[in-house]
Design a protein around this motif. Sequence first.
Motif, PDB file in Angstrom:
ATOM      1  N   GLU A   1       4.234  -0.303 -10.191  1.00  9.22           N
ATOM      2  CA  GLU A   1       4.782  -1.426 -10.646  1.00  9.22           C
ATOM      3  C   GLU A   1       5.224  -2.124  -9.181  1.00  9.22           C
ATOM      4  O   GLU A   1       5.413  -3.578  -9.489  1.00  9.22           O
ATOM      5  CB  GLU A   1       6.026  -0.953 -11.320  1.00  9.22           C
ATOM      6  N   ARG A   2       6.062  -1.672  -8.443  1.00  8.80           N
ATOM      7  CA  ARG A   2       6.307  -2.028  -7.288  1.00  8.80           C
ATOM      8  C   ARG A   2       5.286  -2.852  -6.439  1.00  8.80           C
ATOM      9  O   ARG A   2       5.494  -3.973  -6.068  1.00  8.80           O
ATOM     10  CB  ARG A   2       7.031  -1.017  -6.259  1.00  8.80           C
TER      11      ARG A   2
ATOM     12  N   LEU B   1       0.778  -1.196   0.166  1.00  8.95           N
ATOM     13  CA  LEU B   1       0.001   0.004   0.060  1.00  8.95           C
ATOM     14  C   LEU B   1       0.875   1.391   0.083  1.00  8.95           C
ATOM     15  O   LEU B   1       0.519   2.211  -0.688  1.00  8.95           O
ATOM     16  CB  LEU B   1      -1.023  -0.083   1.313  1.00  8.95           C
ATOM     17  N   ILE B   2       1.991   1.274   0.637  1.00 10.48           N
ATOM     18  CA  ILE B   2       2.864   2.388   0.540  1.00 10.48           C
ATOM     19  C   ILE B   2       3.475   2.596  -0.768  1.00 10.48           C
ATOM     20  O   ILE B   2       3.535   3.785  -1.179  1.00 10.48           O
ATOM     21  CB  ILE B   2       4.035   2.140   1.626  1.00 10.48           C
ATOM     22  N   ALA B   3       3.838   1.365  -1.569  1.00 10.22           N
ATOM     23  CA  ALA B   3       4.131   1.555  -2.650  1.00 10.22           C
ATOM     24  C   ALA B   3       3.232   2.390  -3.526  1.00 10.22           C
ATOM     25  O   ALA B   3       3.381   3.210  -4.336  1.00 10.22           O
ATOM     26  CB  ALA B   3       4.675   0.302  -3.263  1.00 10.22           C
ATOM     27  N   LEU B   4       1.888   1.685  -3.522  1.00  6.79           N
ATOM     28  CA  LEU B   4       0.829   2.269  -4.435  1.00  6.79           C
ATOM     29  C   LEU B   4       0.583   3.775  -3.958  1.00  6.79           C
ATOM     30  O   LEU B   4       0.128   4.583  -4.761  1.00  6.79           O
ATOM     31  CB  LEU B   4      -0.460   1.555  -4.164  1.00  6.79           C
ATOM     32  N   GLY B   5       0.959   3.855  -2.809  1.00  5.72           N
ATOM     33  CA  GLY B   5       0.489   5.381  -2.069  1.00  5.72           C
ATOM     34  C   GLY B   5       1.756   6.364  -2.575  1.00  5.72           C
ATOM     35  O   GLY B   5       1.610   7.483  -2.314  1.00  5.72           O
ATOM     36  N   GLN B   6       2.590   5.920  -3.451  1.00  2.00           N
ATOM     37  CA  GLN B   6       3.605   6.928  -4.032  1.00  2.00           C
ATOM     38  C   GLN B   6       2.886   7.384  -5.041  1.00  2.00           C
ATOM     39  O   GLN B   6       3.310   8.664  -5.621  1.00  2.00           O
ATOM     40  CB  GLN B   6       4.662   6.215  -4.433  1.00  2.00           C
ATOM     41  N   GLY B   7       1.771   6.883  -5.971  1.00  4.71           N
ATOM     42  CA  GLY B   7       0.914   7.797  -6.817  1.00  4.71           C
ATOM     43  C   GLY B   7       1.981   7.724  -8.272  1.00  4.71           C
ATOM     44  O   GLY B   7       1.716   8.737  -8.909  1.00  4.71           O
TER      45      GLY B   7
END
Lengths: 494, 226
Positions: A334-335, A322-328
């Motif tokens: 991809e991560r 979720l943190i990776a997705l939260g980079q927007g």
Amino acid sequence: MNPLILALPGPLFLVLAAVIVAVCSYVTHRWTIASGVIAAVGCLVLAWTCMQRLLGLPVVLFGRTLLLGNSLVVLGREWAFTPSGLAALTFILGAAGLVYLFGLPASQGWSFHASGVLVIAVLSLSITAQQYVYAILFLWLAASLAAFVFAGGRPGASIGALRFMVLTAVAAMVLLVMPAFLDPGGISRTAAAFAMPPSPAVPAGSAGASSGTLPTASILTVIGFGILLMMVPFHGQLVAIAAHSAPMVPAFTLSVFPPVVFHILFRLGQTDPALFQDQLLVDVCRWTGIAAVAIGGLAAMGQRRLGYLLGYAALVDWGAGLIALGQGTVQGAERATLMLIWRVLSLVLAGAGWTSIYRLAGQRDDLDRCRGMLHRRPLSTLALFLGLLSLAAFPLTPGAAGRWPLILQLMDSQPGTAWVLILAGVGVCVGVITGVRACLSAAPVESRERGVLMVGDTAIALLALWLVGYLFLHPTPWLDVAQRFLSDFNWLAR
Amino acid sequence: MLPWKELISQLAHLSGLPALIGLVCTASVIAIARDWRFELWALLAQYILVGVLHLRMLPFELALVRVLAGVLVCPMLYWAARWVESERAHKAQIERQQLAEQGQVPLPPLPWPVRPTSGMFVLLAVLLLGMVLYSVSSSFPLPFIDADIAPACVWLALIGLFMLVLTSEPLPAGMGLLTMVSGFGLFFDVMGPGLVGIGVLSALDLIMGLSISYLAIVRDLTGEVL
């Protein structure tokens, strides 16, 4: 019809084939191994079919060339193959095949194989649906059916299933209401075709924002996907599924549902990017991700049951995703997608080991019941703890390949978040050490075991260790699938 | 048109108020009643009343499909509840016999489904929810839907959510979920779901009913299903 050629719409073929596999698996459900082999082979063959279709290669099954059409239209509603959809289906079916294969040493519940394949059949309808409403409705239907997989006919195993069913239903209802607020003209576009670009007469976002309904739609989207992505405080379903279900059920759940949710989310972003312009979902993903990592890391340290340990370890990894997705960003997406793949491998490895131990411990997951397991089933125990360490992103494990690039990147921009990720991994490792100590201690009673079971457990654990190791060292096909999955979504780059 | 069909179609011209009053009663019974039989009868009546409201927005045949799906859920829940109750009674009888043999005085069997809260608490909470409904309906009316139907949607959603918060027992929680989905179904009508949409939503009702029945049974199993 040419006897060597069978022409069918692709989505229809997939559903029919999956239903046939489910029926065959159900008919043989009293013979666990036969049922599992049918489900595993069926899923792997269908995964191969989707892969061939994705690569544009001919599909030949039992001497017949399958001409799979691209779309199926029923009463004006369309189900079609897209590159991202095929990539998601390839991953889901392949992962499910592995789950069934490595779950063979013990019963995972009478309905695990048949209902599981049926769930995948319904999810394939969600992935191929070209209308948003049907993608959500079929996801909801699959989650309701999944109750049979989670509960598995074991006494008291209803908590995880009920939570998952209820929360998915609530999320689905919120997401189905959302399109009504998306269209400034009212509800004319509520069928919100994924493939339909925003009307040129009404530029996306502008009119919606002026009517004041776009923020409402955006908030509803965040709530709906927040629940589906098991964000804090809705993370309890993830832990409950791991703690109250059979060993392979967490791997199954995190293999088949998250790719579908990601697919719907990314397609919605592609069709209506205005929904995500305020970055609300991105911010919520980041903060709830940090919360999930912290909760998981802290809770994993004190667990005395393998189910909860696995659940909290998975929560840490899920939070990292979720943190990776939260980079927007595209890189973040991809991560998150790659972490999804590595997480499934970790869970499959842990599940393969735990399955044997679970059976030997009398279908209990208390650490006290695992005493002496390292001597009785060394390879199964090794597989279990390697899987857990992989969920903790321990160096040189598959999980590390997904999380450490994120940690290294965050070290520059958000060192606090990076340290939370590292410490949470340490927390899971502490929990793993507790588990290893329990498995190392002397067994209370040395019961006689059937040699064939011991050989079977060892063979399955060895195969799991080799396969996960091989896939870890040769990640190109997985990376290719992840890239194809994201290939349809250029809005992420904007 | 057949006379009975014409008669039922006339219901579409009714105001939403009588149905709302009926739904307030049925949903309250589902939330407050301690006996699952009353709850099931209330759920059945609720599906029929919701069906009357569906007639306002859907063609007769589609409204009938929604009602039928709901009505079919009730027997599924009935058989599951009946099985669990008899299983529990059987187990309780064996325990009582064992205790009697040991010379101990057995306690009376616990009611099922177990409710973690008292009836008075639930009654007061339902009254409070009624006030919330009044306040929400006047201050923040649901958009896109007729003003006399909107309170029914909100009420069913509120009671469903309340029941889900209150218990983790599959049967009452499941009835809460089905109540909530009934309210959602009314709002979903205004989005023009068509035959396929209504069909899938009705299938969902049936699958959820089946899953809830299964979970209710699994919770009280004595051994693993083979």
